[in-house]
Scaffold this motif. Structure first.
Motif, PDB file in Angstrom:
ATOM      1  N   ASN A 162      97.996 -10.420  29.917  1.00  0.00           N
ATOM      2  CA  ASN A 162      96.828 -11.018  29.957  1.00  0.00           C
ATOM      3  C   ASN A 162      96.627 -11.808  28.405  1.00  0.00           C
ATOM      4  OD1 ASN A 162      93.963 -11.229  28.884  1.00  0.00           O
ATOM      5  ND2 ASN A 162      93.454  -9.900  30.743  1.00  0.00           N
ATOM      6  N   SER A 163      96.234 -12.998  28.475  1.00  0.00           N
ATOM      7  CA  SER A 163      96.145 -13.483  27.108  1.00  0.00           C
ATOM      8  C   SER A 163      95.179 -12.987  26.068  1.00  0.00           C
ATOM      9  CB  SER A 163      95.497 -15.068  27.155  1.00  0.00           C
ATOM     10  OG  SER A 163      94.195 -15.290  27.780  1.00  0.00           O
ATOM     11  N   GLY A 164      94.413 -11.962  26.520  1.00  0.00           N
ATOM     12  CA  GLY A 164      93.703 -11.225  25.452  1.00  0.00           C
ATOM     13  C   GLY A 164      94.402  -9.914  24.848  1.00  0.00           C
ATOM     14  N   ILE A 165      95.605  -9.771  25.094  1.00  0.00           N
ATOM     15  CA  ILE A 165      96.432  -8.507  24.888  1.00  0.00           C
ATOM     16  C   ILE A 165      96.648  -8.922  23.203  1.00  0.00           C
ATOM     17  CG2 ILE A 165      98.639  -9.591  25.160  1.00  0.00           C
ATOM     18  CD1 ILE A 165      99.632  -6.651  26.156  1.00  0.00           C
ATOM     19  N   ASP A 166      96.371  -7.554  22.467  1.00  0.00           N
ATOM     20  CA  ASP A 166      96.623  -7.628  21.102  1.00  0.00           C
ATOM     21  C   ASP A 166      97.885  -7.812  20.706  1.00  0.00           C
ATOM     22  OD1 ASP A 166      95.630  -6.809  18.355  1.00  0.00           O
ATOM     23  OD2 ASP A 166      97.235  -5.396  18.546  1.00  0.00           O
ATOM     24  N   PRO A 167      98.000  -8.845  19.642  1.00  0.00           N
ATOM     25  CA  PRO A 167      99.537  -9.158  19.174  1.00  0.00           C
ATOM     26  C   PRO A 167     100.268  -7.979  18.627  1.00  0.00           C
ATOM     27  CG  PRO A 167      97.843 -10.707  18.275  1.00  0.00           C
ATOM     28  CD  PRO A 167      96.927  -9.728  18.902  1.00  0.00           C
ATOM     29  N   ALA A 168      99.792  -7.142  18.074  1.00  0.00           N
ATOM     30  CA  ALA A 168     100.288  -5.946  17.782  1.00  0.00           C
ATOM     31  C   ALA A 168     101.031  -5.073  18.805  1.00  0.00           C
ATOM     32  CB  ALA A 168      99.303  -4.960  17.065  1.00  0.00           C
ATOM     33  N   THR A 169     100.235  -5.195  19.962  1.00  0.00           N
ATOM     34  CA  THR A 169     100.831  -4.528  21.254  1.00  0.00           C
ATOM     35  C   THR A 169     101.894  -5.236  21.854  1.00  0.00           C
ATOM     36  OG1 THR A 169      98.516  -3.465  21.875  1.00  0.00           O
ATOM     37  CG2 THR A 169     100.069  -3.863  23.732  1.00  0.00           C
ATOM     38  N   VAL A 170     101.780  -6.653  21.738  1.00  0.00           N
ATOM     39  CA  VAL A 170     102.792  -7.446  22.227  1.00  0.00           C
ATOM     40  C   VAL A 170     104.252  -7.222  21.419  1.00  0.00           C
ATOM     41  CG1 VAL A 170     103.680  -9.821  22.876  1.00  0.00           C
ATOM     42  CG2 VAL A 170     101.268  -9.285  23.141  1.00  0.00           C
ATOM     43  N   ARG A 171     103.903  -6.910  19.915  1.00  0.00           N
ATOM     44  CA  ARG A 171     105.094  -6.793  19.074  1.00  0.00           C
ATOM     45  C   ARG A 171     105.817  -5.464  19.606  1.00  0.00           C
ATOM     46  NH1 ARG A 171     107.264  -4.461  14.675  1.00  0.00           N
ATOM     47  NH2 ARG A 171     108.299  -5.711  13.234  1.00  0.00           N
ATOM     48  N   GLY A 172     104.836  -4.430  19.716  1.00  0.00           N
ATOM     49  CA  GLY A 172     105.502  -3.284  20.228  1.00  0.00           C
ATOM     50  C   GLY A 172     106.201  -3.236  21.367  1.00  0.00           C
ATOM     51  N   LEU A 173     105.649  -4.142  22.343  1.00  0.00           N
ATOM     52  CA  LEU A 173     106.422  -4.240  23.632  1.00  0.00           C
ATOM     53  C   LEU A 173     107.806  -4.856  23.292  1.00  0.00           C
ATOM     54  CD1 LEU A 173     103.557  -5.245  26.085  1.00  0.00           C
ATOM     55  CD2 LEU A 173     104.829  -3.052  25.994  1.00  0.00           C
ATOM     56  N   CYS A 174     108.045  -5.629  22.409  1.00  0.00           N
ATOM     57  CA  CYS A 174     108.903  -6.465  22.115  1.00  0.00           C
ATOM     58  C   CYS A 174     110.281  -5.675  21.385  1.00  0.00           C
ATOM     59  CB  CYS A 174     108.733  -7.850  21.406  1.00  0.00           C
ATOM     60  SG  CYS A 174     107.974  -9.129  22.340  1.00  0.00           S
ATOM     61  N   THR A 175     109.990  -4.515  20.752  1.00  0.00           N
ATOM     62  CA  THR A 175     110.924  -3.779  20.151  1.00  0.00           C
ATOM     63  C   THR A 175     111.535  -2.745  21.009  1.00  0.00           C
ATOM     64  OG1 THR A 175     109.256  -2.071  19.385  1.00  0.00           O
ATOM     65  CG2 THR A 175     109.394  -3.838  17.910  1.00  0.00           C
ATOM     66  N   ILE A 176     112.648  -2.397  20.560  1.00  0.00           N
ATOM     67  CA  ILE A 176     113.356  -1.436  21.415  1.00  0.00           C
ATOM     68  C   ILE A 176     113.191   0.020  20.996  1.00  0.00           C
ATOM     69  CG2 ILE A 176     115.204  -3.067  22.383  1.00  0.00           C
ATOM     70  CD1 ILE A 176     117.044  -1.826  20.216  1.00  0.00           C
ATOM     71  N   ASN A 177     112.768   0.109  19.596  1.00  0.00           N
ATOM     72  CA  ASN A 177     112.884   1.560  18.977  1.00  0.00           C
ATOM     73  C   ASN A 177     111.850   1.521  17.712  1.00  0.00           C
ATOM     74  OD1 ASN A 177     114.131  -0.322  17.036  1.00  0.00           O
ATOM     75  ND2 ASN A 177     116.012   1.002  16.915  1.00  0.00           N
ATOM     76  N   GLY A 178     110.581   0.876  18.163  1.00  0.00           N
ATOM     77  CA  GLY A 178     109.593   0.992  17.077  1.00  0.00           C
ATOM     78  C   GLY A 178     108.984   2.136  17.044  1.00  0.00           C
ATOM     79  N   GLY A 179     109.082   3.104  18.180  1.00  0.00           N
ATOM     80  CA  GLY A 179     108.323   4.309  18.326  1.00  0.00           C
ATOM     81  C   GLY A 179     106.665   4.151  18.554  1.00  0.00           C
ATOM     82  N   GLU A 180     106.430   2.836  19.044  1.00  0.00           N
ATOM     83  CA  GLU A 180     104.835   2.564  19.263  1.00  0.00           C
ATOM     84  C   GLU A 180     104.468   3.503  20.302  1.00  0.00           C
ATOM     85  OE1 GLU A 180     106.875  -0.976  17.727  1.00  0.00           O
ATOM     86  OE2 GLU A 180     107.259   0.288  19.544  1.00  0.00           O
ATOM     87  N   SER A 181     103.028   3.785  20.281  1.00  0.00           N
ATOM     88  CA  SER A 181     102.621   4.910  21.313  1.00  0.00           C
ATOM     89  C   SER A 181     101.958   3.709  22.511  1.00  0.00           C
ATOM     90  CB  SER A 181     101.449   5.608  20.931  1.00  0.00           C
ATOM     91  OG  SER A 181     100.912   6.301  21.990  1.00  0.00           O
ATOM     92  N   ILE A 182     102.978   3.117  23.406  1.00  0.00           N
ATOM     93  CA  ILE A 182     102.436   2.099  24.161  1.00  0.00           C
ATOM     94  C   ILE A 182     102.839   2.685  25.577  1.00  0.00           C
ATOM     95  CG2 ILE A 182     102.945  -0.056  25.110  1.00  0.00           C
ATOM     96  CD1 ILE A 182     103.529  -1.103  22.303  1.00  0.00           C
ATOM     97  N   SER A 183     101.792   2.718  26.598  1.00  0.00           N
ATOM     98  CA  SER A 183     102.271   2.999  28.099  1.00  0.00           C
ATOM     99  C   SER A 183     102.032   1.868  28.812  1.00  0.00           C
ATOM    100  CB  SER A 183     101.322   4.180  28.355  1.00  0.00           C
ATOM    101  OG  SER A 183     101.278   4.320  29.772  1.00  0.00           O
ATOM    102  N   ARG A 184     103.112   1.419  29.764  1.00  0.00           N
ATOM    103  CA  ARG A 184     102.870   0.357  30.485  1.00  0.00           C
ATOM    104  C   ARG A 184     101.605   0.552  31.369  1.00  0.00           C
ATOM    105  NH1 ARG A 184     108.093  -1.928  33.419  1.00  0.00           N
ATOM    106  NH2 ARG A 184     107.411  -0.113  34.872  1.00  0.00           N
ATOM    107  N   ASP A 185     101.483   1.643  31.962  1.00  0.00           N
ATOM    108  CA  ASP A 185     100.456   2.065  33.183  1.00  0.00           C
ATOM    109  C   ASP A 185      99.247   1.816  32.366  1.00  0.00           C
ATOM    110  OD1 ASP A 185     102.657   2.835  35.063  1.00  0.00           O
ATOM    111  OD2 ASP A 185     102.589   5.004  34.755  1.00  0.00           O
TER     112      ASP A 185
END
Length: 195
Positions: A162-185
């Motif tokens: 969704n174009s409204g997704i926060d850039p910080a979340t997109v960055r977190g989704l693009c890292t392999i080991n950033g340890g961000e608290s992101i849940s795809r669900d």
């Protein structure tokens, strides 16, 4: 081979190296890995007649049709996210064990509208220089599709951002080991990832 593909190997793109794993490809069989990717032999494999070739190779092109099919058919809409912190290491395969943020939470391939990247070029989306805002030009994940750009996660699932997704979340989704608290669900539930 116990690794995901490297972005480029010996100066050659993952896109040409993956063709035999998708279908029998006359383009792959005449591609010369001893020559540069943009040599006369290699750069013309999608436009010149080849034995058993029928039609154009569209596997890395835009699949949507009008009005989204403005991309030149020799250019690709799909780029790996490449970098030390990203899915694809530039010159080596990445092991699954390196992706500690979870395969389901890590973007491997992203759609980039009007990328101007030839499909056999060893050029992809550079994690260090990309914009993490959606539809923010040729160095961002982008699409003309009204539902947003498609992304392929490391576990093989495809979603639209969704174009409204926060850039910080997109960055977190693009890292392999950033340890961000992101849940795809959770992102799907919030309407930020569209199945």
């Amino acid at each position: 081979y116990s690794t995901f593909p490297s972005a480029r190997e010996g100066g050659h793109s993952w896109r040409i190296r993956l063709l035999p794993y998708m279908w029998s490809s006359p383009q792959y069989s005449v591609y010369d890995f001893d020559q540069p990717w943009d040599s006369e032999n290699n750069i013309t494999i999608d436009v010149r007649p080849l034995p058993s070739k029928s039609g154009d190779l569209a596997v890395y092109g835009n699949p949507y049709g009008p009005p989204c099919d403005a991309d030149d058919p020799h250019f690709t809409s799909y780029l790996l996210v490449v970098g030390d912190e990203a899915f694809a290491a530039p010159n080596r395969g990445r092991k699954q064990s390196e992706i500690t943020d979870g395969l389901e939470n890590t973007i491997a391939v992203a759609e980039v509208a009007l990328s101007s990247v030839h499909w056999i070029s060893p050029v992809d989306l550079d994690f260090e220089t990309m914009s993490f805002s959606i539809n923010d030009g040729p160095r961002s994940i982008s699409s003309c599709h009204p539902s947003g750009p498609a992304v392929l996660f490391c576990d093989g699932a495809v979603y639209r951002l969704n174009s409204g997704i926060d850039p910080a979340t997109v960055r977190g989704l693009c890292t392999i080991n950033g340890g961000e608290s992101i849940s795809r669900d959770s992102l799907v539930s919030a309407g930020l990832l569209i199945p």
